[in-house]
Design a protein around this motif. Structure first.
Motif, short mmCIF file in Angstrom:
data_model
loop_
_atom_site.label_atom_id
_atom_site.label_comp_id
_atom_site.label_asym_id
_atom_site.label_seq_id
_atom_site.Cartn_x
_atom_site.Cartn_y
_atom_site.Cartn_z
N ILE A 30 0.91 -1.18 -0.04
CA ILE A 30 -0.16 0.08 -0.01
C ILE A 30 1.01 1.28 -0.07
O ILE A 30 0.74 2.14 -0.68
N LEU A 31 1.99 1.10 0.93
CA LEU A 31 2.83 2.37 0.72
C LEU A 31 3.41 2.62 -0.60
O LEU A 31 3.36 3.71 -1.10
N ARG A 32 3.79 1.65 -1.18
CA ARG A 32 4.64 1.67 -2.45
C ARG A 32 3.67 2.27 -3.49
O ARG A 32 3.88 2.98 -4.56
N GLY A 33 2.23 1.93 -3.26
CA GLY A 33 1.24 2.47 -4.08
C GLY A 33 0.95 3.98 -3.86
O GLY A 33 0.12 4.76 -4.48
N LEU A 34 1.49 4.65 -3.03
CA LEU A 34 1.26 6.17 -2.58
C LEU A 34 2.15 6.98 -3.65
O LEU A 34 2.33 8.06 -3.38
N ALA A 35 3.12 6.44 -4.48
CA ALA A 35 3.94 7.28 -5.18
C ALA A 35 3.27 8.22 -5.78
O ALA A 35 2.14 7.96 -6.48
N GLY A 36 3.98 9.44 -5.77
CA GLY A 36 3.51 10.52 -6.57
C GLY A 36 2.71 11.48 -5.58
O GLY A 36 2.63 12.68 -5.91
N CYS A 37 2.44 11.00 -4.34
CA CYS A 37 1.84 11.98 -3.21
C CYS A 37 2.96 12.74 -2.84
O CYS A 37 4.24 12.42 -2.84
N HIS A 38 2.51 14.10 -2.38
CA HIS A 38 3.29 15.01 -1.75
C HIS A 38 3.66 14.62 -0.38
O HIS A 38 3.00 15.34 0.55
N LEU A 39 4.45 13.57 -0.04
CA LEU A 39 4.88 13.17 1.22
C LEU A 39 5.77 14.16 2.12
O LEU A 39 7.05 14.03 1.71
N VAL A 40 5.33 14.80 3.12
CA VAL A 40 6.23 16.05 3.67
C VAL A 40 7.00 15.58 4.93
O VAL A 40 7.99 16.14 5.24
N SER A 41 6.54 14.43 5.56
CA SER A 41 7.04 13.83 6.76
C SER A 41 6.09 12.64 6.94
O SER A 41 5.00 12.52 6.69
N ALA A 42 6.93 11.65 8.03
CA ALA A 42 6.12 10.41 8.36
C ALA A 42 6.91 9.72 9.60
O ALA A 42 7.80 10.38 10.03
N ASP A 43 5.82 9.11 10.17
CA ASP A 43 6.39 8.20 11.46
C ASP A 43 6.15 6.94 11.34
O ASP A 43 5.26 6.50 10.70
N VAL A 44 6.97 6.40 12.08
CA VAL A 44 6.63 4.61 12.40
C VAL A 44 6.80 4.60 14.12
O VAL A 44 7.87 5.02 14.42
N VAL A 45 5.59 4.27 14.68
CA VAL A 45 5.69 4.34 16.12
C VAL A 45 5.32 2.94 16.76
O VAL A 45 4.87 2.24 15.97
N GLU A 46 5.49 2.91 18.13
CA GLU A 46 4.91 1.81 18.92
C GLU A 46 5.53 0.60 18.72
O GLU A 46 5.02 -0.52 19.08
N VAL A 47 6.79 0.45 18.15
CA VAL A 47 7.78 -0.84 18.13
C VAL A 47 8.09 -0.95 19.62
O VAL A 47 8.77 -0.02 20.39
N ALA A 48 7.86 -2.03 20.45
CA ALA A 48 8.24 -2.14 21.67
C ALA A 48 8.96 -3.55 21.86
O ALA A 48 8.39 -4.65 21.95
N PRO A 49 10.26 -3.47 21.69
CA PRO A 49 11.13 -4.54 21.66
C PRO A 49 11.19 -5.62 22.48
O PRO A 49 11.31 -6.77 22.47
N ALA A 50 10.74 -5.29 23.70
CA ALA A 50 10.74 -6.06 24.90
C ALA A 50 9.54 -7.40 24.68
O ALA A 50 9.92 -8.58 24.92
N TYR A 51 8.53 -7.23 23.98
CA TYR A 51 7.52 -8.42 23.36
C TYR A 51 8.00 -8.45 22.06
O TYR A 51 7.26 -9.46 21.47
N ASP A 52 8.92 -8.33 21.46
CA ASP A 52 9.52 -8.77 20.06
C ASP A 52 10.05 -10.24 20.30
O ASP A 52 10.55 -10.45 21.35
N HIS A 53 10.21 -10.89 19.01
CA HIS A 53 10.82 -11.94 18.99
C HIS A 53 11.54 -12.12 17.54
O HIS A 53 10.90 -11.66 16.53
N ALA A 54 12.76 -12.39 17.52
CA ALA A 54 13.59 -12.37 16.26
C ALA A 54 13.58 -11.30 15.63
O ALA A 54 13.60 -11.33 14.31
#
Ligand SMILES: [Mn+2]
Length: 324
Positions: A269-293
């Motif tokens: 879906i993100l790749r499908g946004l090509a051409g949009c005027h993306l001015v900034s972005a975030d990726v949040v809520e990664v909590a590594p203590a509950y992650d595996h591998a």
């Protein structure tokens, strides 16, 4: 190499990818380049969470996982780090004991980075930080279109009387007039709510919803096309809560919900946004203590890579236009 050529990642044919400091994608630090077109910045803050804490460690987990990223992105046919200068701006030092002060600190740090001409690729941190980031972006661009990938709406009013939490940033943003209410979308929404009123309230704020089940039924191409049409040429901010992914694809997060997107669906879906005027972005809520591998951190690093590539392509295309 001329000074105008971007400085790229450490050459992995000379220094193995697991060696050396873990800047995002092994890119230079911001203080090692003259200027960055995209600044990757960490916000280690998670005092706004309502369930499992730990997203303060998310940014560095994503950086560590991003060692695996390579410089050419076939999904978008682009080499983002050669097109523009991308650099790692380090972390914003936000007060863990005072949410209001932390929100102000993040806004000021974002203002300072945007003033250098960079776009922001922010690594959280919990979702509280989207509000000050949006405030800062809106000061520069005016009210922005918002594409919000998340299991949850994050438009609740208050928690325990607190107005700044990871479940409230987008209600505050609408109230403050910093979002373009003609172009607000949640994608990947699912899971139980406190009541149907949550949905009615959200709709009144102006949001459209593409649920996780909608993505499955309509498919990623159709969803991306509809989102592109809604966004048009407005300045766009994309906020990705990694819990938009199914817990099978992102177990390391604070508020998991079954029935989410696959990482393949999100990236496509993100790749499908090509051409949009993306001015900034975030990726949040990664909590590594509950992650595996590193499942979650790898997914988040690829998500940030696709977003960075979108920004790099758009910057390069607009420069080419100006040059002609
Ligand atoms: Mn969220």
């Amino acid at each position: 190499m001329s000074s105008t050529e971007p400085r790229g990642p450490v050459d992995s044919s000379r220094v193995p990818r697991y060696a050396g400091p873990a800047t995002f994608a092994r890119l230079p630090r911001l203080d090692e380049v003259a200027q960055a077109d995209v600044a990757v910045v960490g916000v280690p803050f998670d005092s706004g969470v309502s369930y499992r804490p730990g997203a303060r460690f998310g940014g560095n987990a994503v950086r560590e996982a991003s060692r695996l990223l390579r410089p050419y992105n076939p999904g978008q046919d682009a080499a983002p780090f050669a097109l523009v200068q991308v650099a790692d701006a380090g972390d914003v030092a936000a007060n863990p004991f005072n949410i209001n002060e932390a929100v102000e600190t993040v806004e000021a740090a974002a203002d300072a980075l945007l003033a250098t001409g960079a776009r922001l690729m922010t690594l959280g941190g919990d979702h509280t930080i989207a509000l000050p980031l949006l405030r800062s972006v809106a000061k520069k661009h005016g009210p922005v279109a918002l594409l919000h990938f998340d299991a949850h709406l994050d438009t609740w009013d208050t928690y325990f009387g607190a107005e700044y939490t990871h479940g409230t940033p987008f209600r505050r943003a609408v109230e403050e007039g910093i979002l373009d209410t003609e172009a607000l979308s949640h994608v990947g929404t699912r899971g139980p709510l406190y009541g149907k009123q949550d949905l009615t309230d959200d709709e009144k704020l102006g949001f459209g919803i593409v649920t996780s089940a909608d993505v499955m039924r309509r498919g990623v191409d159709e969803v991306a096309q509809q989102l592109r049409e809604r966004i048009g040429d407005r300045p766009l901010y994309v906020s990705v809560d990694i819990d938009v992914l199914d817990p099978a694809h992102a177990p390391g997060t604070g508020t998991p919900e079954a029935g989410g997107l696959t990482s393949r669906e999100l990236l496509e879906i993100l790749r499908g946004l090509a051409g949009c005027h993306l001015v900034s972005a975030d990726v949040v809520e990664v909590a590594p203590a509950y992650d595996h591998a590193e499942i979650t951190a790898v997914a988040a690093s690829h998500t940030a890579y696709e977003l960075t590539t979108l920004m790099a392509r758009q910057i390069a295309a607009s420069r080419q236009e100006t040059a002609q």
